[in-house]
Design a protein around this motif. Structure first.
Motif, PDB file in Angstrom:
ATOM      1  N   ARG A   1       0.828  -1.102   0.038  1.00 42.98           N
ATOM      2  CA  ARG A   1      -0.024  -0.112  -0.077  1.00 42.98           C
ATOM      3  C   ARG A   1       0.592   1.069   0.044  1.00 42.98           C
ATOM      4  NH1 ARG A   1      -4.253  -1.766   4.672  1.00 42.98           N
ATOM      5  NH2 ARG A   1      -4.599  -3.755   4.193  1.00 42.98           N
ATOM      6  N   LYS A   2       0.896   1.903  -1.128  1.00 44.92           N
ATOM      7  CA  LYS A   2       1.696   3.213  -1.135  1.00 44.92           C
ATOM      8  C   LYS A   2       1.456   4.117   0.015  1.00 44.92           C
ATOM      9  CE  LYS A   2       3.407   3.885  -5.939  1.00 44.92           C
ATOM     10  NZ  LYS A   2       3.395   4.448  -7.044  1.00 44.92           N
ATOM     11  N   ARG A   3       0.155   4.242   0.287  1.00 43.60           N
ATOM     12  CA  ARG A   3      -0.377   5.315   1.151  1.00 43.60           C
ATOM     13  C   ARG A   3       0.253   4.815   2.587  1.00 43.60           C
ATOM     14  NH1 ARG A   3      -5.190   4.379   3.803  1.00 43.60           N
ATOM     15  NH2 ARG A   3      -5.800   6.761   3.826  1.00 43.60           N
ATOM     16  N   CYS A   4       0.686   3.705   2.795  1.00 41.56           N
ATOM     17  CA  CYS A   4       1.295   3.386   4.121  1.00 41.56           C
ATOM     18  C   CYS A   4       2.772   3.025   3.814  1.00 41.56           C
ATOM     19  CB  CYS A   4       0.620   2.058   4.747  1.00 41.56           C
ATOM     20  SG  CYS A   4      -1.167   2.224   5.134  1.00 41.56           S
ATOM     21  N   CYS A   5       3.421   3.785   3.083  1.00 40.39           N
ATOM     22  CA  CYS A   5       4.794   3.454   2.917  1.00 40.39           C
ATOM     23  C   CYS A   5       5.616   4.189   3.964  1.00 40.39           C
ATOM     24  CB  CYS A   5       5.290   4.406   1.413  1.00 40.39           C
ATOM     25  SG  CYS A   5       6.980   4.191   1.238  1.00 40.39           S
ATOM     26  N   PRO A   6       6.424   2.902   4.718  1.00 42.50           N
ATOM     27  CA  PRO A   6       7.280   3.429   5.766  1.00 42.50           C
ATOM     28  C   PRO A   6       8.811   4.048   5.492  1.00 42.50           C
ATOM     29  CG  PRO A   6       7.799   1.082   5.254  1.00 42.50           C
ATOM     30  CD  PRO A   6       6.699   1.676   4.086  1.00 42.50           C
ATOM     31  N   TYR A   7       8.939   4.503   4.198  1.00 45.23           N
ATOM     32  CA  TYR A   7      10.076   4.908   3.842  1.00 45.23           C
ATOM     33  C   TYR A   7       9.925   6.632   3.457  1.00 45.23           C
ATOM     34  CZ  TYR A   7      11.265   0.255   2.471  1.00 45.23           C
ATOM     35  OH  TYR A   7      11.372  -1.023   2.447  1.00 45.23           O
ATOM     36  N   LEU A   8      10.626   7.182   4.629  1.00 43.70           N
ATOM     37  CA  LEU A   8      10.113   8.575   4.866  1.00 43.70           C
ATOM     38  C   LEU A   8      10.465   9.650   3.817  1.00 43.70           C
ATOM     39  CD1 LEU A   8      10.873   9.002   8.638  1.00 43.70           C
ATOM     40  CD2 LEU A   8       8.507   8.518   7.488  1.00 43.70           C
ATOM     41  N   THR A   9      11.494   9.449   2.901  1.00 41.59           N
ATOM     42  CA  THR A   9      11.813  10.259   1.741  1.00 41.59           C
ATOM     43  C   THR A   9      10.801  10.122   0.866  1.00 41.59           C
ATOM     44  OG1 THR A   9      13.377   8.788   0.624  1.00 41.59           O
ATOM     45  CG2 THR A   9      14.405  10.211   2.528  1.00 41.59           C
ATOM     46  N   TYR A  10      10.271   9.147   0.707  1.00 38.88           N
ATOM     47  CA  TYR A  10       9.060   8.936  -0.331  1.00 38.88           C
ATOM     48  C   TYR A  10       8.077   9.905  -0.402  1.00 38.88           C
ATOM     49  CZ  TYR A  10       5.380   6.964  -3.241  1.00 38.88           C
ATOM     50  OH  TYR A  10       4.494   7.138  -4.156  1.00 38.88           O
ATOM     51  N   TYR A  11       7.666  10.426   0.741  1.00 37.67           N
ATOM     52  CA  TYR A  11       6.671  11.345   0.837  1.00 37.67           C
ATOM     53  C   TYR A  11       6.972  12.827   0.372  1.00 37.67           C
ATOM     54  CZ  TYR A  11       4.258   7.823   3.793  1.00 37.67           C
ATOM     55  OH  TYR A  11       3.752   6.817   4.023  1.00 37.67           O
ATOM     56  N   ALA A  12       8.240  12.976   0.406  1.00 40.25           N
ATOM     57  CA  ALA A  12       8.819  14.438   0.019  1.00 40.25           C
ATOM     58  C   ALA A  12       9.248  14.434  -1.539  1.00 40.25           C
ATOM     59  CB  ALA A  12       9.815  14.797   1.033  1.00 40.25           C
ATOM     60  N   HIS A  13       9.855  13.370  -1.700  1.00 40.15           N
ATOM     61  CA  HIS A  13      10.359  13.195  -3.135  1.00 40.15           C
ATOM     62  C   HIS A  13       9.887  12.328  -4.037  1.00 40.15           C
ATOM     63  CE1 HIS A  13      13.280  15.924  -1.184  1.00 40.15           C
ATOM     64  NE2 HIS A  13      13.616  14.899  -0.276  1.00 40.15           N
ATOM     65  N   GLY A  14       9.111  11.453  -3.899  1.00 42.85           N
ATOM     66  CA  GLY A  14       8.623  10.175  -4.554  1.00 42.85           C
ATOM     67  C   GLY A  14       9.774   9.409  -5.143  1.00 42.85           C
ATOM     68  N   ASP A  15       9.656   9.158  -6.421  1.00 42.84           N
ATOM     69  CA  ASP A  15      10.609   8.181  -7.038  1.00 42.84           C
ATOM     70  C   ASP A  15      11.380   9.124  -7.854  1.00 42.84           C
ATOM     71  OD1 ASP A  15      10.209   5.881  -5.582  1.00 42.84           O
ATOM     72  OD2 ASP A  15       8.887   5.207  -7.076  1.00 42.84           O
ATOM     73  N   THR A  16      11.866  10.151  -7.479  1.00 47.00           N
ATOM     74  CA  THR A  16      12.926  11.056  -8.207  1.00 47.00           C
ATOM     75  C   THR A  16      14.166  11.284  -7.807  1.00 47.00           C
ATOM     76  OG1 THR A  16      12.510  12.972  -6.712  1.00 47.00           O
ATOM     77  CG2 THR A  16      10.661  12.609  -8.134  1.00 47.00           C
TER      78      THR A  16
ATOM     79  N   LEU B   1      17.006   8.865 -11.328  1.00 44.96           N
ATOM     80  CA  LEU B   1      17.451   8.166 -10.149  1.00 44.96           C
ATOM     81  C   LEU B   1      18.905   7.535 -10.094  1.00 44.96           C
ATOM     82  CD1 LEU B   1      14.160   6.498  -8.862  1.00 44.96           C
ATOM     83  CD2 LEU B   1      15.779   8.075  -7.402  1.00 44.96           C
ATOM     84  N   ASP B   2      19.099   6.707 -11.315  1.00 44.92           N
ATOM     85  CA  ASP B   2      20.147   5.912 -11.127  1.00 44.92           C
ATOM     86  C   ASP B   2      21.680   6.381 -10.819  1.00 44.92           C
ATOM     87  OD1 ASP B   2      18.424   3.868 -11.957  1.00 44.92           O
ATOM     88  OD2 ASP B   2      18.883   3.826 -14.138  1.00 44.92           O
ATOM     89  N   PRO B   3      21.960   7.798 -11.270  1.00 39.91           N
ATOM     90  CA  PRO B   3      23.274   8.335 -11.142  1.00 39.91           C
ATOM     91  C   PRO B   3      23.222   8.658  -9.466  1.00 39.91           C
ATOM     92  CG  PRO B   3      22.388   9.362 -13.001  1.00 39.91           C
ATOM     93  CD  PRO B   3      21.309   8.874 -12.269  1.00 39.91           C
ATOM     94  N   TYR B   4      22.185   8.608  -8.834  1.00 36.28           N
ATOM     95  CA  TYR B   4      21.986   9.144  -7.317  1.00 36.28           C
ATOM     96  C   TYR B   4      21.972   7.995  -6.207  1.00 36.28           C
ATOM     97  CZ  TYR B   4      22.447  13.909  -9.109  1.00 36.28           C
ATOM     98  OH  TYR B   4      22.595  15.015  -9.773  1.00 36.28           O
ATOM     99  N   ALA B   5      21.321   6.967  -6.839  1.00 40.15           N
ATOM    100  CA  ALA B   5      20.909   5.850  -5.935  1.00 40.15           C
ATOM    101  C   ALA B   5      21.231   4.450  -6.376  1.00 40.15           C
ATOM    102  CB  ALA B   5      19.222   5.911  -5.622  1.00 40.15           C
ATOM    103  N   SER B   6      22.118   3.804  -5.802  1.00 41.64           N
ATOM    104  CA  SER B   6      22.464   2.411  -6.362  1.00 41.64           C
ATOM    105  C   SER B   6      21.272   1.423  -5.738  1.00 41.64           C
ATOM    106  CB  SER B   6      23.610   1.745  -5.617  1.00 41.64           C
ATOM    107  OG  SER B   6      23.387   1.609  -4.384  1.00 41.64           O
TER     108      SER B   6
END
Length: 223
Positions: free
Chosen positions: A84-99, A205-210
């Motif tokens: 459930r995306k709305r219950c995502c426990p990864y906190l940076t997702y809320y501010a940045h999404g998959d960017t 995303l790729d250049p910044y996150a492995s």
């Protein structure tokens, strides 16, 4: 030349019990594996020593978990946090999404942990709430700052879990009770995220996150 002393903010000020609260919350927000019963017992003992607004919701969760088979809790955990995306426990997702900004935020978090002496395994994302709380327990001032910086996402997760009637909502209620009351910009940020959702840009995303930072969400939490 004297070093400049950073001004202490309200979010930086913590009491001794904050470390115990954040450690207990971290234990309860990790995946319910074969060691969960031990973590549950420890968290219950710690909760009984905490201030009532922080302890009460934790004890509600532990009471539920004690009456639920670990396998059933594990199934509910995956259904709640991984599907459930709305219950995502990864906190940076809320501010940045998959960017690409999320990749940078993840890298900075990991660098902060390394500087503080916390080293993650390859299957742990640094923005999982359980990991943030684990770090906060070891470095309360920095941890309080991180939790406050991600307060909007944390509150959105808390509201989503409460809306779903999830038992983990009690743990999020306890986390929120360790932080200053929402006011001004914090409340506005929560409302804005609730209305708009996280950014959706996928490019860059790729250049910044492995893959260490962005695994399959089912395998990415503390297990």
């Amino acid at each position: 030349m004297k070093a400049l002393k950073r001004k202490t903010t309200r979010a930086d000020r913590t009491d001794a019990w904050h470390s115990y609260a954040w450690q207990a919350q971290s234990l309860l927000l990790a995946y319910p594996d074969e060691q969960f019963e031990q973590r549950l017992t420890l968290a219950g003992r710690v909760a009984a020593t905490l201030p009532e607004p922080v302890a009460r919701p934790l004890l509600r969760f532990t009471a539920h978990a004690e009456q639920t088979a670990t396998a059933d809790l594990a199934t509910a955990y995956v259904a709640t946090f991984d599907h459930r995306k709305r219950c995502c426990p990864y906190l940076t997702y809320y501010a940045h999404g998959d960017t690409r900004k999320r990749g940078v935020a993840l890298l900075r978090l990991k660098q902060t942990y390394t500087k503080g002496g916390l080293r993650l395994t390859d299957d742990e994302l640094p923005d999982h709430l359980a990991v943030v709380l684990e770090f906060a327990a070891t470095d309360p001032a920095t941890g309080a700052r991180l939790l406050t910086e991600h307060r909007a996402g944390l509150e959105l997760l808390r509201l989503a879990l409460n809306d779903d009637g999830s038992p983990w909502a009690h743990v999020l209620d306890s986390v929120s009770a360790t932080l200053p009351a929402l006011a001004g910009d914090d409340r506005e940020a929560v409302m804005r995220l609730a209305a708009q959702g996280p950014p959706e840009e996928q490019v860059g995303l790729d250049p910044y996150a492995s893959p260490v930072f962005l695994p399959d969400p089912v395998a990415g939490g503390p297990r």
